[in-house]
Design a protein around this motif. Sequence first.
Motif, PDB file in Angstrom:
ATOM      1  N   ASP A 149     -44.496 -19.074 -11.873  1.00 38.28           N
ATOM      2  CA  ASP A 149     -45.920 -19.149 -12.184  1.00 38.28           C
ATOM      3  C   ASP A 149     -46.513 -17.759 -12.001  1.00 38.28           C
ATOM      4  OD1 ASP A 149     -48.617 -19.633 -12.452  1.00 38.28           O
ATOM      5  OD2 ASP A 149     -48.605 -21.409 -11.174  1.00 38.28           O
ATOM      6  N   LEU A 150     -47.050 -17.218 -13.091  1.00 37.11           N
ATOM      7  CA  LEU A 150     -47.597 -15.873 -13.056  1.00 37.11           C
ATOM      8  C   LEU A 150     -49.120 -15.865 -13.063  1.00 37.11           C
ATOM      9  CD1 LEU A 150     -45.014 -14.379 -15.515  1.00 37.11           C
ATOM     10  CD2 LEU A 150     -45.152 -13.959 -13.074  1.00 37.11           C
ATOM     11  N   GLY A 151     -49.724 -16.999 -12.751  1.00 37.75           N
ATOM     12  CA  GLY A 151     -51.181 -17.086 -12.714  1.00 37.75           C
ATOM     13  C   GLY A 151     -51.754 -17.466 -14.061  1.00 37.75           C
ATOM     14  N   SER A 152     -51.664 -16.556 -15.041  1.00 36.06           N
ATOM     15  CA  SER A 152     -52.198 -16.837 -16.371  1.00 36.06           C
ATOM     16  C   SER A 152     -51.273 -17.725 -17.200  1.00 36.06           C
ATOM     17  CB  SER A 152     -52.458 -15.530 -17.131  1.00 36.06           C
ATOM     18  OG  SER A 152     -51.240 -14.823 -17.313  1.00 36.06           O
ATOM     19  N   HIS A 153     -50.011 -17.790 -16.821  1.00 33.97           N
ATOM     20  CA  HIS A 153     -49.036 -18.610 -17.531  1.00 33.97           C
ATOM     21  C   HIS A 153     -47.812 -18.809 -16.643  1.00 33.97           C
ATOM     22  CE1 HIS A 153     -47.658 -14.509 -18.358  1.00 33.97           C
ATOM     23  NE2 HIS A 153     -46.458 -15.036 -18.480  1.00 33.97           N
ATOM     24  N   ALA A 154     -46.959 -19.724 -17.067  1.00 35.15           N
ATOM     25  CA  ALA A 154     -45.715 -19.988 -16.345  1.00 35.15           C
ATOM     26  C   ALA A 154     -44.537 -19.733 -17.273  1.00 35.15           C
ATOM     27  CB  ALA A 154     -45.678 -21.428 -15.849  1.00 35.15           C
ATOM     28  N   ASN A 155     -43.465 -19.240 -16.688  1.00 35.47           N
ATOM     29  CA  ASN A 155     -42.240 -18.973 -17.440  1.00 35.47           C
ATOM     30  C   ASN A 155     -41.109 -19.836 -16.911  1.00 35.47           C
ATOM     31  OD1 ASN A 155     -43.779 -16.912 -18.571  1.00 35.47           O
ATOM     32  ND2 ASN A 155     -42.092 -15.458 -18.533  1.00 35.47           N
ATOM     33  N   THR A 156     -40.259 -20.273 -17.827  1.00 41.69           N
ATOM     34  CA  THR A 156     -39.022 -20.958 -17.478  1.00 41.69           C
ATOM     35  C   THR A 156     -37.957 -19.895 -17.266  1.00 41.69           C
ATOM     36  OG1 THR A 156     -39.626 -22.872 -18.820  1.00 41.69           O
ATOM     37  CG2 THR A 156     -37.297 -22.623 -18.270  1.00 41.69           C
ATOM     38  N   LEU A 157     -37.210 -20.005 -16.184  1.00 44.55           N
ATOM     39  CA  LEU A 157     -36.108 -19.097 -15.877  1.00 44.55           C
ATOM     40  C   LEU A 157     -34.813 -19.748 -16.345  1.00 44.55           C
ATOM     41  CD1 LEU A 157     -37.169 -18.132 -12.244  1.00 44.55           C
ATOM     42  CD2 LEU A 157     -37.733 -16.948 -14.377  1.00 44.55           C
ATOM     43  N   LEU A 158     -34.024 -19.014 -17.109  1.00 43.91           N
ATOM     44  CA  LEU A 158     -32.778 -19.534 -17.655  1.00 43.91           C
ATOM     45  C   LEU A 158     -31.637 -18.587 -17.339  1.00 43.91           C
ATOM     46  CD1 LEU A 158     -35.113 -19.828 -20.289  1.00 43.91           C
ATOM     47  CD2 LEU A 158     -33.445 -21.619 -20.658  1.00 43.91           C
ATOM     48  N   GLU A 159     -30.427 -19.153 -17.209  1.00 39.78           N
ATOM     49  CA  GLU A 159     -29.255 -18.327 -16.948  1.00 39.78           C
ATOM     50  C   GLU A 159     -28.017 -18.976 -17.532  1.00 39.78           C
ATOM     51  OE1 GLU A 159     -29.230 -18.058 -12.635  1.00 39.78           O
ATOM     52  OE2 GLU A 159     -27.982 -19.859 -12.467  1.00 39.78           O
ATOM     53  N   ARG A 160     -26.999 -18.146 -17.690  1.00 40.79           N
ATOM     54  CA  ARG A 160     -25.670 -18.631 -18.074  1.00 40.79           C
ATOM     55  C   ARG A 160     -24.641 -17.703 -17.450  1.00 40.79           C
ATOM     56  NH1 ARG A 160     -25.150 -16.818 -24.464  1.00 40.79           N
ATOM     57  NH2 ARG A 160     -23.925 -14.947 -24.054  1.00 40.79           N
ATOM     58  N   PRO A 161     -23.460 -18.231 -17.176  1.00 41.95           N
ATOM     59  CA  PRO A 161     -22.400 -17.351 -16.686  1.00 41.95           C
ATOM     60  C   PRO A 161     -22.100 -16.289 -17.732  1.00 41.95           C
ATOM     61  CG  PRO A 161     -21.800 -19.655 -16.392  1.00 41.95           C
ATOM     62  CD  PRO A 161     -23.036 -19.630 -17.241  1.00 41.95           C
ATOM     63  N   VAL A 162     -21.742 -15.104 -17.300  1.00 38.02           N
ATOM     64  CA  VAL A 162     -21.488 -14.028 -18.263  1.00 38.02           C
ATOM     65  C   VAL A 162     -20.294 -14.330 -19.159  1.00 38.02           C
ATOM     66  CG1 VAL A 162     -22.616 -12.190 -16.970  1.00 38.02           C
ATOM     67  CG2 VAL A 162     -20.188 -12.649 -16.582  1.00 38.02           C
ATOM     68  N   GLY A 163     -19.419 -15.223 -18.744  1.00 30.01           N
ATOM     69  CA  GLY A 163     -18.285 -15.581 -19.570  1.00 30.01           C
ATOM     70  C   GLY A 163     -18.547 -16.744 -20.513  1.00 30.01           C
ATOM     71  N   ALA A 164     -19.743 -17.333 -20.445  1.00 31.98           N
ATOM     72  CA  ALA A 164     -20.048 -18.501 -21.290  1.00 31.98           C
ATOM     73  C   ALA A 164     -20.165 -18.089 -22.743  1.00 31.98           C
ATOM     74  CB  ALA A 164     -21.346 -19.168 -20.831  1.00 31.98           C
ATOM     75  N   ARG A 165     -19.808 -19.024 -23.605  1.00 28.18           N
ATOM     76  CA  ARG A 165     -19.934 -18.781 -25.044  1.00 28.18           C
ATOM     77  C   ARG A 165     -21.062 -19.635 -25.574  1.00 28.18           C
ATOM     78  NH1 ARG A 165     -16.119 -15.756 -26.518  1.00 28.18           N
ATOM     79  NH2 ARG A 165     -15.655 -16.276 -28.652  1.00 28.18           N
ATOM     80  N   ARG A 166     -21.727 -19.120 -26.580  1.00 30.55           N
ATOM     81  CA  ARG A 166     -22.827 -19.867 -27.164  1.00 30.55           C
ATOM     82  C   ARG A 166     -22.303 -21.054 -27.957  1.00 30.55           C
ATOM     83  NH1 ARG A 166     -23.400 -14.582 -30.376  1.00 30.55           N
ATOM     84  NH2 ARG A 166     -22.406 -15.108 -32.324  1.00 30.55           N
ATOM     85  N   SER A 167     -23.174 -22.026 -28.207  1.00 28.87           N
ATOM     86  CA  SER A 167     -22.749 -23.274 -28.839  1.00 28.87           C
ATOM     87  C   SER A 167     -22.219 -23.067 -30.248  1.00 28.87           C
ATOM     88  CB  SER A 167     -23.912 -24.263 -28.857  1.00 28.87           C
ATOM     89  OG  SER A 167     -24.981 -23.759 -29.636  1.00 28.87           O
ATOM     90  N   THR A 168     -22.567 -21.955 -30.899  1.00 25.95           N
ATOM     91  CA  THR A 168     -22.106 -21.714 -32.260  1.00 25.95           C
ATOM     92  C   THR A 168     -20.724 -21.077 -32.308  1.00 25.95           C
ATOM     93  OG1 THR A 168     -23.296 -19.621 -32.293  1.00 25.95           O
ATOM     94  CG2 THR A 168     -24.434 -21.543 -33.210  1.00 25.95           C
ATOM     95  N   ASP A 169     -20.209 -20.636 -31.145  1.00 24.25           N
ATOM     96  CA  ASP A 169     -18.854 -20.077 -31.104  1.00 24.25           C
ATOM     97  C   ASP A 169     -17.843 -21.225 -31.140  1.00 24.25           C
ATOM     98  OD1 ASP A 169     -19.823 -17.526 -30.905  1.00 24.25           O
ATOM     99  OD2 ASP A 169     -19.552 -17.382 -28.737  1.00 24.25           O
ATOM    100  N   ARG A 170     -16.714 -20.969 -31.709  1.00 23.40           N
ATOM    101  CA  ARG A 170     -15.676 -22.003 -31.774  1.00 23.40           C
ATOM    102  C   ARG A 170     -14.504 -21.620 -30.912  1.00 23.40           C
ATOM    103  NH1 ARG A 170     -18.408 -24.277 -35.583  1.00 23.40           N
ATOM    104  NH2 ARG A 170     -18.723 -23.527 -37.615  1.00 23.40           N
TER     105      ARG A 170
END
Length: 170
Positions: A149-170
């Motif tokens: 929460d930054l006062g004027s708005h809120a942000n969602t924090l997201l993370e992934r392991p550095v070795g993770a592959r995106r869903s479009t990778d096969r």
Amino acid sequence: MTASPVPAGPQHVDAIHALRRSLEDRMAAAGVVQWPQGSMPRERVEAQVADGQWWVVPDPEIEVAGTVRLLWSDPEYWGDDPTPAAYVHGLMVDRRRAGSGLGGDLLAWAAARGRDAGATLLRLDCRESNPALRRYYEGQGFRAVGRRDLGSHANTLLERPVGARRSTDR
């Protein structure tokens, strides 16, 4: 498309700033609240470039096809977290290259740099008022792990392991 970012130099400051402004204007016109218009002064981009934070994907037709700002700590959003992580900000793709996969390639590149530097996580954030961006990041393998929460708005924090592959990778 496979991204080959290069460190941004003084010659890229105007292009990075112009890309940011064009995306701010486009989002405002679409009613998307992520980056308010005029929220990134050119002087801030210039200082961040001088600090080595920005990377660009050069494009002979449009100067800069995409950008990413890579940090090794992010106390403003993530606090004083000792977890070895790489933090992404300023992920931008010129609309003329939208749909090419460049955004995902830049995220994969940032994860690889993080892994090479000893990070275990790739982290980023987005405004809670931008569910489309959150879905994009989740499609790239990120998961929501918190809220800032930054006062004027809120942000969602997201993370992934550095070795993770995106869903479009096969």
